[in-house]
Design a protein around this motif. Structure first.
Motif, PDB file in Angstrom:
ATOM      1  N   LEU A  43       1.211 -10.550  25.183  1.00  0.00           N
ATOM      2  CA  LEU A  43       0.959 -11.041  23.829  1.00  0.00           C
ATOM      3  C   LEU A  43       0.039 -12.244  23.936  1.00  0.00           C
ATOM      4  O   LEU A  43       0.386 -13.243  24.566  1.00  0.00           O
ATOM      5  N   VAL A  44      -1.147 -12.154  23.348  1.00  0.00           N
ATOM      6  CA  VAL A  44      -2.117 -13.250  23.342  1.00  0.00           C
ATOM      7  C   VAL A  44      -2.167 -13.834  21.939  1.00  0.00           C
ATOM      8  O   VAL A  44      -2.420 -13.108  20.970  1.00  0.00           O
ATOM      9  N   ARG A  56      -2.608  -8.720  20.333  1.00  0.00           N
ATOM     10  CA  ARG A  56      -3.330  -9.959  20.042  1.00  0.00           C
ATOM     11  C   ARG A  56      -3.019 -10.435  18.624  1.00  0.00           C
ATOM     12  O   ARG A  56      -3.051  -9.648  17.665  1.00  0.00           O
ATOM     13  N   VAL A  57      -2.717 -11.732  18.520  1.00  0.00           N
ATOM     14  CA  VAL A  57      -2.602 -12.406  17.224  1.00  0.00           C
ATOM     15  C   VAL A  57      -3.790 -13.349  17.153  1.00  0.00           C
ATOM     16  O   VAL A  57      -3.871 -14.316  17.916  1.00  0.00           O
ATOM     17  N   GLU A  58      -4.719 -13.066  16.253  1.00  0.00           N
ATOM     18  CA  GLU A  58      -6.005 -13.765  16.267  1.00  0.00           C
ATOM     19  C   GLU A  58      -6.561 -13.847  14.849  1.00  0.00           C
ATOM     20  O   GLU A  58      -6.616 -12.846  14.143  1.00  0.00           O
ATOM     21  N   ILE A  59      -6.953 -15.056  14.454  1.00  0.00           N
ATOM     22  CA  ILE A  59      -7.496 -15.226  13.103  1.00  0.00           C
ATOM     23  C   ILE A  59      -8.946 -14.804  13.011  1.00  0.00           C
ATOM     24  O   ILE A  59      -9.461 -14.513  11.931  1.00  0.00           O
ATOM     25  N   ASP A  60      -9.632 -14.742  14.133  1.00  0.00           N
ATOM     26  CA  ASP A  60     -11.058 -14.435  14.187  1.00  0.00           C
ATOM     27  C   ASP A  60     -11.242 -12.955  14.530  1.00  0.00           C
ATOM     28  O   ASP A  60     -10.953 -12.527  15.651  1.00  0.00           O
ATOM     29  N   ILE A  77      -2.596  -3.344  20.033  1.00  0.00           N
ATOM     30  CA  ILE A  77      -2.228  -3.671  18.651  1.00  0.00           C
ATOM     31  C   ILE A  77      -2.855  -5.020  18.325  1.00  0.00           C
ATOM     32  O   ILE A  77      -2.703  -5.985  19.088  1.00  0.00           O
ATOM     33  N   GLY A  78      -3.551  -5.094  17.205  1.00  0.00           N
ATOM     34  CA  GLY A  78      -4.150  -6.344  16.776  1.00  0.00           C
ATOM     35  C   GLY A  78      -3.575  -6.809  15.459  1.00  0.00           C
ATOM     36  O   GLY A  78      -3.462  -6.027  14.504  1.00  0.00           O
ATOM     37  N   GLY A 113      -4.864 -12.793  11.610  1.00  0.00           N
ATOM     38  CA  GLY A 113      -4.336 -13.757  10.658  1.00  0.00           C
ATOM     39  C   GLY A 113      -3.892 -15.020  11.358  1.00  0.00           C
ATOM     40  O   GLY A 113      -4.136 -15.210  12.551  1.00  0.00           O
ATOM     41  N   ASP A 114      -3.245 -15.875  10.603  1.00  0.00           N
ATOM     42  CA  ASP A 114      -2.794 -17.168  11.083  1.00  0.00           C
ATOM     43  C   ASP A 114      -1.510 -16.994  11.887  1.00  0.00           C
ATOM     44  O   ASP A 114      -0.534 -16.410  11.410  1.00  0.00           O
ATOM     45  N   ALA A 115      -1.515 -17.520  13.108  1.00  0.00           N
ATOM     46  CA  ALA A 115      -0.324 -17.411  13.958  1.00  0.00           C
ATOM     47  C   ALA A 115       0.895 -18.020  13.292  1.00  0.00           C
ATOM     48  O   ALA A 115       2.024 -17.533  13.474  1.00  0.00           O
ATOM     49  N   ALA A 116       0.708 -19.095  12.518  1.00  0.00           N
ATOM     50  CA  ALA A 116       1.844 -19.745  11.855  1.00  0.00           C
ATOM     51  C   ALA A 116       2.504 -18.833  10.838  1.00  0.00           C
ATOM     52  O   ALA A 116       3.689 -18.997  10.528  1.00  0.00           O
ATOM     53  N   ALA A 117       1.758 -17.855  10.305  1.00  0.00           N
ATOM     54  CA  ALA A 117       2.336 -16.906   9.353  1.00  0.00           C
ATOM     55  C   ALA A 117       2.854 -15.658  10.051  1.00  0.00           C
ATOM     56  O   ALA A 117       3.880 -15.082   9.656  1.00  0.00           O
TER      57      ALA A 117
END
Length: 541
Positions: free
Chosen positions: A265-266, A287-291, A303-304, A307-311
């Motif tokens: 998990l990145v 990946r959790v990525e806002i960009d 799986i991508g 969005g914002d990691a905080a959410a």
């Protein structure tokens, strides 16, 4: 209201309390407006434009909040450009306000003072958004949009240009407004469930967290503990998980664990060292990525979640708790790998480790370390325990030699309650030595340690290792750093060895009225690169 007054009002409306700046004729009306706002907006003026820009960068990294700087056009902006490039590489919320030549002369190349070709294009290459204010009525909307961009999506610097003849123009202004961030993409609960099932079923999961995970520290910890997964905090993410946590790992141990991982998990990290260098074959990647662009930098993830990691991470942590599986012996295995690998690193880099331990023992829990490109700093990437979020500041992939002292001054100005320690080599320190005058003038109580080996030591080491010992352009003639500090009005100390450094640091942190410079003479250190520039451990996917 003049354009200059409108810009100052916009800074105040959006929470700017300090601006780091160096004045000049193209920005005189702006500084006059700052004069009239002195009771609300502090101006810290520096001795070089790079100092102003690096201070804004350090303040942004230490707080996570927008910070502002102002310079004249042309050579002023060019002097600040290394810091702006570093702000881009470190995802820092820096607003760069640049003067410009007269509006009607832009692009004509008539030899105006400080004129350069395509200054706007230069700014575009180092920011996520930039604009030019062409009249007083433009100013409120331009400032509002600048802050909206700073607060929305991936944080990166933005810029405003104001021509010198536009600053004093007056007009009726629209109402000033505080910028509101653009809405983040909604959390896709179905994809969160898929990610939770994948990670929950993995036998040997792992996490990689970067600067985008600072706002989700608690969720990172919960997910790591639920999965019994080691957490690699790459440089911008150091402190997302307390370095003393059993699951916290740095690069050398993470490299070993990467070889055996089956799912990763990145979160909020480009993870270029691991994804681009260590190999990905057979690895399931979430990946959790806002960009959106970063999401596919090293190929499509399994799986991508954009969005914002905080959410996203609170929802992911909740679902992982449902799908978690038992992993008997996993914690013991991670502990064994850490003990073996990091024991070898500490033994090999014992000279650097001794200094790092001395500094860590004295720097308080909430203290901030500003990293530099020096042998002790390189070793610290693996060996420095980071206890909290935004307490380890690095120049990221830009690797900007000389950034450290000025960035530390900005961090201290923005967080005066926190002890701030800058570590540099003698080569890098001299890039911004003039900002000792700024620290004294403004009472910024940073403690700066300078490890002196009378060389650009890292370059010299590579020359010896790779070029048959042919050494060129790396030897340095240094001043007496203690007397130099004293000439600025700072406290100057010299420490021979780790124990003496600890005592000098105690004196330095007790000096609340201004900066302290501690010179530490050193010889050649063992190279740390065998533990940081690590080879592929699984074939690329």
């Amino acid at each position: 209201m003049s354009t200059a007054q409108a810009v100052v009002a916009g800074l105040l409306a959006n929470g700017i309390e300090t601006i780091y700046a160096l004045p000049g004729v193209q920005n005189d009306p702006f500084f006059d407006a700052l004069y009239h706002a002195q009771n609300r907006l502090r101006v810290i003026h520096t001795r070089h434009e790079q100092g102003a820009a690096y201070m804004a960068l350090g303040a942004a990294l230490a707080t996570g909040r927008p910070q502002a700087m102002a310079v004249v056009p042309g050579p002023g902006l060019l002097n600040a450009s290394a810091a702006l490039a570093t702000a881009y590489s470190t995802d820092a919320r820096v607003l760069a306000i640049s003067g410009q030549i007269p509006l009607g002369a832009i692009g004509r190349m008539t030899g105006q003072l400080h004129e350069i070709r395509d200054q706007t294009g230069l700014l575009r290459s180092m920011t996520k958004w930039n604009a030019m204010v062409t009249g007083p009525a433009d100013a409120p909307a331009a400032v509002e949009e600048a802050f909206r961009q700073l607060l929305s999506g991936r944080p990166r610097p933005v810029a405003l240009e104001v021509p010198m003849d536009v600053w004093p123009r007056t007009g009726l202004m629209p109402a000033l407004r505080t910028a509101e961030p653009l809405p983040a993409p909604p959390v896709d609960e179905e994809v969160v469930e898929q990610a939770a099932r994948l990670l929950g079923a993995a036998e040997r999961p792992m996490l990689v967290v970067g600067g985008g995970a600072h706002a989700a520290r608690e969720e990172v910890r919960r997910i790591a503990e639920a999965l019994a997964a080691p957490v690699l905090s790459v440089r911008m993410g150091r402190g997302v998980l307390d370095g003393r946590h059993p699951l916290a790992v740095t690069v050398p141990a993470a490299h070993r664990l990467w070889a055996e991982a089956d799912a990763v998990l990145v979160v909020g990290s480009r993870a270029s060292g691991a994804l681009g260098g260590w190999g990905t074959e057979g690895l399931k990647l979430v990946r959790v990525e806002i960009d959106a662009e970063e999401m596919h930098r090293f190929g499509a993830p399994t799986i991508g979640l954009q969005g914002d990691a905080a959410a996203i991470l609170p929802a992911l942590a909740e679902r992982i708790a449902v799908h978690r599986r038992a992993r008997p012996g996993r914690m013991e295995h991670i502990a064994g790998v850490k003990a073996e690998v990091m024991g070898r690193v500490a033994e090999r880099l014992a000279p650097q480790q001794a200094f790092l331990r001395a500094m860590r023992e004295v720097l308080p829990e909430d203290g901030i370390l500003v990293d530099e490109l020096t042998q002790v700093g390189y070793a610290g990437r693996a060996l420095w325990p980071v206890h909290g979020s935004r307490t380890y500041l690095s120049s990221g992939y830009q690797g900007t030699l000389g950034w450290g002292l000025a960035a530390a001054l900005g961090a201290k100005a923005a967080r005066p309650e926190a002890p701030v320690l800058s570590i540099s080599g003698d080569g890098g320190f001299m890039f911004n030595v003039q900002e000792l005058a700024t620290a004294v003038q403004h009472g910024i109580a940073v403690v700066a340690v300078v490890f002196t080996d009378n060389a650009y030591g890292n370059v010299r080491g590579f020359q010896k290792q790779h070029y048959g010992g042919r050494v060129i352009a790396t030897e340095l003639r240094n001043p007496d750093f203690v007397r130099l500090a004293e000439s600025f009005g700072a406290l100057g100390l010299r420490a021979e060895g780790p124990a003496a450094l600890g005592e000098a640091l105690r004196r330095g942190f007790a000096n609340a009225d201004g900066p302290t410079l501690i010179e530490v003479p050193v010889g050649e250190f063992p190279s740390p690169w065998e533990f940081l520039m690590l080879p592929k451990v699984r074939p690329a996917g």
